[in-house]
Design an enzyme around this catalytic site. Sequence first.
Site, PDB file in Angstrom:
ATOM      1  N   SER A 104     -62.070 -45.246-130.955  1.00  0.00           N
ATOM      2  CA  SER A 104     -61.240 -44.372-130.981  1.00  0.00           C
ATOM      3  C   SER A 104     -61.849 -43.219-131.562  1.00  0.00           C
ATOM      4  O   SER A 104     -63.335 -43.175-131.726  1.00  0.00           O
ATOM      5  CB  SER A 104     -60.089 -44.295-132.138  1.00  0.00           C
ATOM      6  OG  SER A 104     -60.182 -44.568-133.753  1.00  0.00           O
ATOM      7  N   HIS A 118     -58.232 -36.730-126.762  1.00  0.00           N
ATOM      8  CA  HIS A 118     -57.860 -38.172-127.758  1.00  0.00           C
ATOM      9  C   HIS A 118     -58.202 -39.507-127.130  1.00  0.00           C
ATOM     10  O   HIS A 118     -58.100 -38.737-125.777  1.00  0.00           O
ATOM     11  CB  HIS A 118     -56.554 -38.429-128.522  1.00  0.00           C
ATOM     12  CG  HIS A 118     -55.772 -39.176-128.746  1.00  0.00           C
ATOM     13  ND1 HIS A 118     -55.046 -40.957-127.646  1.00  0.00           N
ATOM     14  CD2 HIS A 118     -56.605 -40.318-129.221  1.00  0.00           C
ATOM     15  CE1 HIS A 118     -54.521 -41.433-127.957  1.00  0.00           C
ATOM     16  NE2 HIS A 118     -56.010 -41.245-129.513  1.00  0.00           N
ATOM     17  N   ASN A 120     -59.056 -43.690-127.064  1.00  0.00           N
ATOM     18  CA  ASN A 120     -58.929 -44.877-127.674  1.00  0.00           C
ATOM     19  C   ASN A 120     -59.036 -46.020-127.153  1.00  0.00           C
ATOM     20  O   ASN A 120     -58.397 -46.006-125.556  1.00  0.00           O
ATOM     21  CB  ASN A 120     -57.921 -45.474-128.888  1.00  0.00           C
ATOM     22  CG  ASN A 120     -56.674 -45.358-128.196  1.00  0.00           C
ATOM     23  OD1 ASN A 120     -56.260 -46.374-127.927  1.00  0.00           O
ATOM     24  ND2 ASN A 120     -56.047 -44.412-128.900  1.00  0.00           N
ATOM     25  N   THR A 121     -59.744 -47.124-126.698  1.00  0.00           N
ATOM     26  CA  THR A 121     -60.035 -48.206-125.607  1.00  0.00           C
ATOM     27  C   THR A 121     -59.939 -49.895-126.977  1.00  0.00           C
ATOM     28  O   THR A 121     -60.572 -49.724-127.870  1.00  0.00           O
ATOM     29  CB  THR A 121     -60.418 -48.299-124.979  1.00  0.00           C
ATOM     30  OG1 THR A 121     -61.771 -48.526-125.240  1.00  0.00           O
ATOM     31  CG2 THR A 121     -59.938 -47.299-123.540  1.00  0.00           C
ATOM     32  N   ARG A 122     -59.734 -50.830-126.541  1.00  0.00           N
ATOM     33  CA  ARG A 122     -58.887 -52.228-127.252  1.00  0.00           C
ATOM     34  C   ARG A 122     -58.608 -52.586-126.764  1.00  0.00           C
ATOM     35  O   ARG A 122     -58.433 -53.270-125.811  1.00  0.00           O
ATOM     36  CB  ARG A 122     -57.934 -51.594-128.687  1.00  0.00           C
ATOM     37  CG  ARG A 122     -56.500 -51.656-128.313  1.00  0.00           C
ATOM     38  CD  ARG A 122     -55.279 -51.291-129.292  1.00  0.00           C
ATOM     39  NE  ARG A 122     -54.057 -50.469-128.148  1.00  0.00           N
ATOM     40  CZ  ARG A 122     -53.888 -49.784-128.400  1.00  0.00           C
ATOM     41  NH1 ARG A 122     -55.020 -48.575-128.063  1.00  0.00           N
ATOM     42  NH2 ARG A 122     -52.870 -49.158-127.059  1.00  0.00           N
ATOM     43  N   HIS A 151     -56.612 -34.635-114.538  1.00  0.00           N
ATOM     44  CA  HIS A 151     -56.114 -35.566-113.884  1.00  0.00           C
ATOM     45  C   HIS A 151     -56.249 -36.145-112.945  1.00  0.00           C
ATOM     46  O   HIS A 151     -56.692 -37.228-112.134  1.00  0.00           O
ATOM     47  CB  HIS A 151     -54.288 -35.040-113.881  1.00  0.00           C
ATOM     48  CG  HIS A 151     -53.773 -35.230-115.213  1.00  0.00           C
ATOM     49  ND1 HIS A 151     -53.028 -36.150-115.796  1.00  0.00           N
ATOM     50  CD2 HIS A 151     -53.085 -33.574-115.997  1.00  0.00           C
ATOM     51  CE1 HIS A 151     -52.407 -36.115-116.807  1.00  0.00           C
ATOM     52  NE2 HIS A 151     -52.794 -34.825-116.888  1.00  0.00           N
TER      53      HIS A 151
END
Length: 280
Positions: A104, A118, A120-122, A151
Site C-alpha cells: 500500500s 493512494h 494498494n494491491t493484495r 483515467h
Amino acid sequence: MNSNLEEKKIIARNWFESLRNSICGEFERIEYLKSKKKIVFKKNKWNAGGSSKGGGTFALIENGSVFEKVGVNISTVSGKFNKEFRKKIPGAVNNPNFWASGISVVAHMKNPKVPAFHFNTRFIVTSKSWFGGGMDMTPCIKDLNQKKYFHQEIKKMCNLHNKNYYSLHKKNCDQYFYLPHRQEPRGDGGIFYDYLNSNSWNKDFNYTRDVGMTFLKASSKIIQKKMFLRWNERDKEKQLIKRGRYVEFNLLYDRGTKFGLNTNGNIEAIFMSLPPLAKW
C-alpha cells in the site's frame, strides 16, 4: 493443489516487494530533482502481534521538498480471524485461517497543486483466494486535464485485460471512496476491485501487476508536471481541509485500516495513510 498455492503465494509476495523497490526508487529520484539532495526512504521492519505470524516493512519519507509524507508498506501475515471479523471475509466463516500479502502507498504532497495519491494491491487466501486493490487520486485544486489523463491511463491498461474492467472497477471506486456523511466523493476516483478470482490465477495476477505499474507511471508523470508550480497560503489552506476529509474516510470506512487492525498489523504502518497536518 496446496503446493501450487504455496508457489502462488511466493510469486505474489515477491512481486509486491519488487514493486515497492520500484516505487521507492522512482519517488527518491523525484525528490532529488526538486531538492538536489539525496533523500531516501527510512525503512522499518515490524512483526505481527498477537496470534498472527509474519510482518512487513514500512518505508517513509517525511518533510521532503516534494513529498510532505509518503509511505510505502509491504506486508505478509497469516493467522486466524477473530470471530466477529470472520463473517465479513469470504471463506472465513467455517475456516478462520488466513494468509495475506500486499503493498500500500499513500503520498501527501508539500505543494497543494500536486494531488495526493493512494494505491494498494493484495493477494488474500482463506478457504478461498482472491486479488484486490486499486488506485485513486485526490486533488485539493481541480484540474480536469489531469483527471482525464489519469483515467485514460487506467482505462488503457484495463482494456488490455478485460473490456469491462474499467467501467466496473471505476464504479466500485466511486462508490467506495465516497463520504456519505459529507455527501461528496473523496477525490477524482480511479479504480477499485476486491474478491477478484476469474478462475485464472495468472490472468488475475497479471492484471494486479499492471495496476501497480500504471499507478507508478501515472503518479510519477503528474507529480513531475506540477511539483515546481508556485503556491500560496490560500492553496495550502484548501489542501489541509481536503486532508481532513481524507482522515475521516480512512478512520471511518477504509477496509484496509479495518483489516490491519483485525489481523494484529503494525499500528504505524496502518496509520501511515494519515497526513502529517490536516484541518477541520
